[in-house]
Design an enzyme around this catalytic site. Structure first.
Site, PDB file in Angstrom:
ATOM      1  N   GLN A 211     -63.122  -6.455 -12.252  1.00  0.00           N
ATOM      2  CA  GLN A 211     -61.784  -6.941 -12.608  1.00  0.00           C
ATOM      3  C   GLN A 211     -61.839  -8.120 -13.565  1.00  0.00           C
ATOM      4  O   GLN A 211     -61.079  -8.204 -14.522  1.00  0.00           O
ATOM      5  CB  GLN A 211     -61.018  -7.367 -11.352  1.00  0.00           C
ATOM      6  CG  GLN A 211     -60.240  -6.282 -10.670  1.00  0.00           C
ATOM      7  CD  GLN A 211     -59.386  -6.844  -9.534  1.00  0.00           C
ATOM      8  OE1 GLN A 211     -58.876  -7.949  -9.604  1.00  0.00           O
ATOM      9  NE2 GLN A 211     -59.253  -6.085  -8.475  1.00  0.00           N
ATOM     10  N   PRO A 238     -60.759  -3.813  -3.503  1.00  0.00           N
ATOM     11  CA  PRO A 238     -60.730  -2.373  -3.779  1.00  0.00           C
ATOM     12  C   PRO A 238     -62.103  -1.744  -3.544  1.00  0.00           C
ATOM     13  O   PRO A 238     -63.122  -2.295  -3.965  1.00  0.00           O
ATOM     14  CB  PRO A 238     -60.344  -2.297  -5.258  1.00  0.00           C
ATOM     15  CG  PRO A 238     -59.778  -3.637  -5.599  1.00  0.00           C
ATOM     16  CD  PRO A 238     -60.457  -4.617  -4.701  1.00  0.00           C
ATOM     17  N   TYR A 401     -51.816  -1.977  -4.848  1.00  0.00           N
ATOM     18  CA  TYR A 401     -53.088  -2.619  -5.175  1.00  0.00           C
ATOM     19  C   TYR A 401     -53.421  -2.559  -6.660  1.00  0.00           C
ATOM     20  O   TYR A 401     -54.308  -3.266  -7.124  1.00  0.00           O
ATOM     21  CB  TYR A 401     -54.211  -2.011  -4.339  1.00  0.00           C
ATOM     22  CG  TYR A 401     -54.001  -2.271  -2.871  1.00  0.00           C
ATOM     23  CD1 TYR A 401     -54.085  -3.568  -2.365  1.00  0.00           C
ATOM     24  CD2 TYR A 401     -53.645  -1.245  -2.001  1.00  0.00           C
ATOM     25  CE1 TYR A 401     -53.844  -3.823  -1.027  1.00  0.00           C
ATOM     26  CE2 TYR A 401     -53.410  -1.498  -0.660  1.00  0.00           C
ATOM     27  CZ  TYR A 401     -53.507  -2.792  -0.174  1.00  0.00           C
ATOM     28  OH  TYR A 401     -53.249  -3.055   1.147  1.00  0.00           O
ATOM     29  N   ASP A 404     -51.178  -5.835  -9.645  1.00  0.00           N
ATOM     30  CA  ASP A 404     -51.664  -7.091 -10.233  1.00  0.00           C
ATOM     31  C   ASP A 404     -52.813  -6.879 -11.205  1.00  0.00           C
ATOM     32  O   ASP A 404     -53.028  -7.689 -12.108  1.00  0.00           O
ATOM     33  CB  ASP A 404     -52.094  -8.068  -9.131  1.00  0.00           C
ATOM     34  CG  ASP A 404     -53.291  -7.574  -8.338  1.00  0.00           C
ATOM     35  OD1 ASP A 404     -54.375  -8.160  -8.476  1.00  0.00           O
ATOM     36  OD2 ASP A 404     -53.152  -6.599  -7.575  1.00  0.00           O
ATOM     37  N   GLN A 405     -53.551  -5.757 -11.049  1.00  0.00           N
ATOM     38  CA  GLN A 405     -54.717  -5.542 -11.902  1.00  0.00           C
ATOM     39  C   GLN A 405     -54.353  -5.188 -13.343  1.00  0.00           C
ATOM     40  O   GLN A 405     -55.169  -5.353 -14.248  1.00  0.00           O
ATOM     41  CB  GLN A 405     -55.607  -4.447 -11.304  1.00  0.00           C
ATOM     42  CG  GLN A 405     -56.185  -4.833  -9.957  1.00  0.00           C
ATOM     43  CD  GLN A 405     -57.148  -3.782  -9.428  1.00  0.00           C
ATOM     44  OE1 GLN A 405     -58.105  -3.408 -10.108  1.00  0.00           O
ATOM     45  NE2 GLN A 405     -56.906  -3.289  -8.214  1.00  0.00           N
ATOM     46  N   HIS A 427     -49.826 -11.051  -4.998  1.00  0.00           N
ATOM     47  CA  HIS A 427     -50.875 -11.034  -6.024  1.00  0.00           C
ATOM     48  C   HIS A 427     -50.270 -10.786  -7.406  1.00  0.00           C
ATOM     49  O   HIS A 427     -50.684 -11.399  -8.398  1.00  0.00           O
ATOM     50  CB  HIS A 427     -51.907  -9.946  -5.713  1.00  0.00           C
ATOM     51  CG  HIS A 427     -53.029 -10.406  -4.844  1.00  0.00           C
ATOM     52  ND1 HIS A 427     -52.994 -10.277  -3.484  1.00  0.00           N
ATOM     53  CD2 HIS A 427     -54.214 -10.998  -5.134  1.00  0.00           C
ATOM     54  CE1 HIS A 427     -54.123 -10.768  -2.967  1.00  0.00           C
ATOM     55  NE2 HIS A 427     -54.869 -11.209  -3.948  1.00  0.00           N
TER      56      HIS A 427
END
Length: 472
Positions: A211, A238, A401, A404-405, A427
C-alpha cells in the site's frame, strides 16, 4: 516548488468529539505546516501546559470572540483568527495572520476549521498515507505522538519497515525512527527504481507494505522490483489474496499494471512470508469512474489451511460460507474451493477464507476472515460470508476495505474520479483529510440515503492534481 515541512501531531483519542487544528508558519524561505490534534475544550493531548495562557493555542472560542474565560482581546493582542471571509483575512483585521501567527485559514464554507470536531484514524494508516505523499511531493514531514495511548506506544516493526522502504525508494533521510519511537522526521529525495527489500521480521502485513510503496514507485525513474517479507495473511490488514483478487484489478483501472508473485505464505505469529512485486513507472495516473454497480455475475473464493492444520477445517469454512450466502442469494452459483497450502509454499500454521463477488460492470467486492485459537471453522466461514453480504447490500462499487486504499490514487490522478461506496469508514475519512491537506486535491462526498434498504451510500468525487512523472 517552495520547500516546506509538514508536522503532524497524533492524538490518543481521535473520536468525533475531538478537534484538529492546522497551522502554517513561515520559516526562512519555506513554510511549516503543522496538524495538532486537540481535545475539544482542552489543551493538546499529552500536554499539561495551559496554552490559552501561554499564548500558544486556542481551545474553545465563541464565534467571533475571544477564548472562553479569557478577558483579553486575542484578535488584537495575539492575532488569533475567529472569523474569516472565504479566502480572505479576518473580518475587521488588517494583520496577515498566516505570517504573524501561523494558523491556516482554509475553512469549509459555513463550517468549522478543517478537522474540527471530526475523528480520524490514528497510527499506522496516517504513517502510510503521509510518508507516501511526502515521498511523492518532496515535502519534509515530522510526525509526533505516534500511537500514543496504546499499550505499546510508538512504532512497531511493521511500521518501521515501511518507513525504511520509503526512505530507500527515494534516497531520503529518516531520523529518530526505531521501534518504540513516538516521533519521526523524514526528508525525501528523488524516487529511484531498481530493487528494494522490506522485511518486517514479524507477521507484519506485506499487503500494507505494498500500500505504501506502490504509489511511490509509479513515479520512479525506472522499473522497480520490491521484495516484501512478513505476514501474507495477517490480522487487522488485507490478506494477500484480497490484494491480488480485489485491490490489484481495481488499482489497475487507474492506468498501471503490476505483477505480484507470492513466493511464500506466512502467518501469525512468525511471519516468514515473501512477495515479489514488479512495476514499471507511468507518466500520470488515469482517473476512474465507478458509479454503476451492475448485477452480480459470480461469487467465488478459497478456504485454506496451512502447516499442521487438517483440510477438514477448510471444508467446514467453505460449507458454512456457502450456506450463509445461499440463504440470501439463491440464484447465484457460489464456488469456494477448500485447499491445503503446499508445504514448500507456506511457513507456519494458519487458516482463513476469502470470498469475492464480481459484477457486470467490473466491480469486485469481498469478505474475508482468518482462523483464531478457540474460534470454530464454521464461525470463520460465516464471518467472511456475512462481511461479503454486508458489502453487497449497500450497493456500492467498492467494499469497505478498498475505500481508503484508492484515495491516494484519486488525489494524484489527472482529472476527476468518481466512486460510489457504502458508508465512509474512518480510514477513508482520514485518507481524504490528509490527501487534501498535503496535495491540495479537492474531494467532495455526497451522501445518498436509500429509503427502502435504510442503507447509506456515498459518491466520492475528487479533482486530482494531475501529478506527472518528470522522468518519462
Amino acid at each position: 516548488m517552495t520547500a516546506r515541512t509538514v508536522a503532524i501531531l497524533l492524538g490518543t483519542d481521535l473520536n468525533a468529539q475531538n478537534g484538529a487544528r492546522v497551522r502554517e508558519a513561515e520559516e526562512g524561505s519555506g513554510g511549516k505546516l503543522q496538524l495538532c490534534y486537540r481535545r475539544w475544550g482542552g489543551s493538546p493531548e499529552g500536554d499539561g501546559v495551559d496554552h490559552q495562557k501561554e499564548n500558544r493555542g486556542v481551545t474553545r472560542r465563541r464565534w467571533g470572540g475571544s477564548p472562553e474565560g479569557e478577558g483579553v482581546d486575542h484578535q488584537k493582542e495575539m492575532g488569533w483568527i475567529t472569523r474569516r471571509r472565504w479566502g480572505g483575512s479576518p473580518e475587521g483585521e488588517g494583520v496577515d495572520h498566516q505570517k504573524e501567527m501561523g494558523w491556516i485559514t482554509r475553512r469549509r464554507r459555513g463550517g468549522s476549521p478543517e478537522g474540527e470536531q471530526r475523528g480520524h484514524q490514528k497510527g499506522g494508516q496516517i504513517l502510510r498515507v503521509c510518508t507516501a505523499l511526502s515521498c511523492l511531493l518532496g515535502v519534509k514531514i515530522k510526525i509526533h505522538n505516534i500511537r500514543a495511548g496504546r499499550s505499546t506506544p510508538g512504532l512497531r516493526p511493521q511500521h518501521l519497515s515501511g518507513l525504511q522502504m520509503i526512505c530507500d525508494l527515494c534516497d531520503g533521510c529518516l531520523e529518530e525512527a526505531k521501534v518504540g519511537s513516538t516521533e519521526i522526521y523524514f526528508t525525501p529525495g528523488k524516487i529511484n527504481g531498481g530493487n528494494h527489500v522490506a522485511d518486517t521480521k514479524t507477521a507484519g502485513s506485506v499487503s500494507l507494505l505494498m500500500q505504501v510503496s506502490i504509489p511511490c514507485v509509479l513515479f520512479a525513474a525506472s522499473p522497480s522490483q520490491l521484495i516484501l517479507r512478513g505476514g501474507t495473511n495477517a490480522e487487522m490488514a488485507p490478506q494477500i489474496d484480497y490484494t491480488l483478487q480485489v485491490c490489484k484489478p481495481i488499482m489497475e483501472k487507474f492506468g498501471f499494471h503490476f505483477d505480484c508473485d507470492v513466493k511464500m505464505r506466512g502467518y501469525y505469529p512468525k511471519g516468514g512470508g515473501e512477495v515479489k512485486v514488479k512495476l514499471s513507472p507511468i507518466k500520470w495516473i488515469t482517473p476512474i469512474d465507478m458509479t454503476e454497480r451492475g448485477t452480480i455475475t459470480k461469487i467465488h473464493g478459497r478456504a485454506f489451511v496451512a502447516g499442521v492444520l487438517p483440510i477438514k477445517l477448510a471444508n467446514e469454512m467453505s460449507s458454512a460460507a456457502i450456506r450463509c450466502i445461499r440463504k440470501e442469494m439463491r440464484d447465484i452459483y457460489v464456488n469456494i474451493q477448500p485447499l491445503q497450502e503446499p508445504k514448500d509454499k507456506a511457513f507456519g500454521n494458519g487458516n482463513g477464507i476469502i470470498i469475492v463477488a464480481e459484477t457486470s460492470t467490473g466491480c469486485i467486492l469481498a469478505g474475508s476472515a482468518l482462523g483464531k485459537r478457540g474460534v470454530s471453522a464454521d464461525r470463520v466461514g460465516l464471518e467472511a460470508a456475512e462481511m461479503l453480504l454486508m458489502n453487497l447490500r449497500h450497493g456500492g462499487c467498492v467494499d469497505q476495505y478498498l475505500q481508503d486504499q484508492i484515495i491516494i490514487f484519486m488525489a494524484l490522478a489527472k482529472g476527476v474520479s468518481r466512486v460510489r461506496t457504502g458508508p465512509l469508514t474512518l480510514h477513508t475519512q482520514t485518507a481524504i483529510h490528509f490527501a487534501e491537506m498535503l496535495t491540495k486535491a479537492k474531494f467532495t462526498v455526497n451522501k445518498i440515503n436509500d429509503q427502502e434498504s435504510g442503507s447509506e451510500r456515498c459518491i466520492i468525487e475528487c479533482e486530482g492534481i494531475g501529478m506527472t512523472n518528470p522522468s518519462i
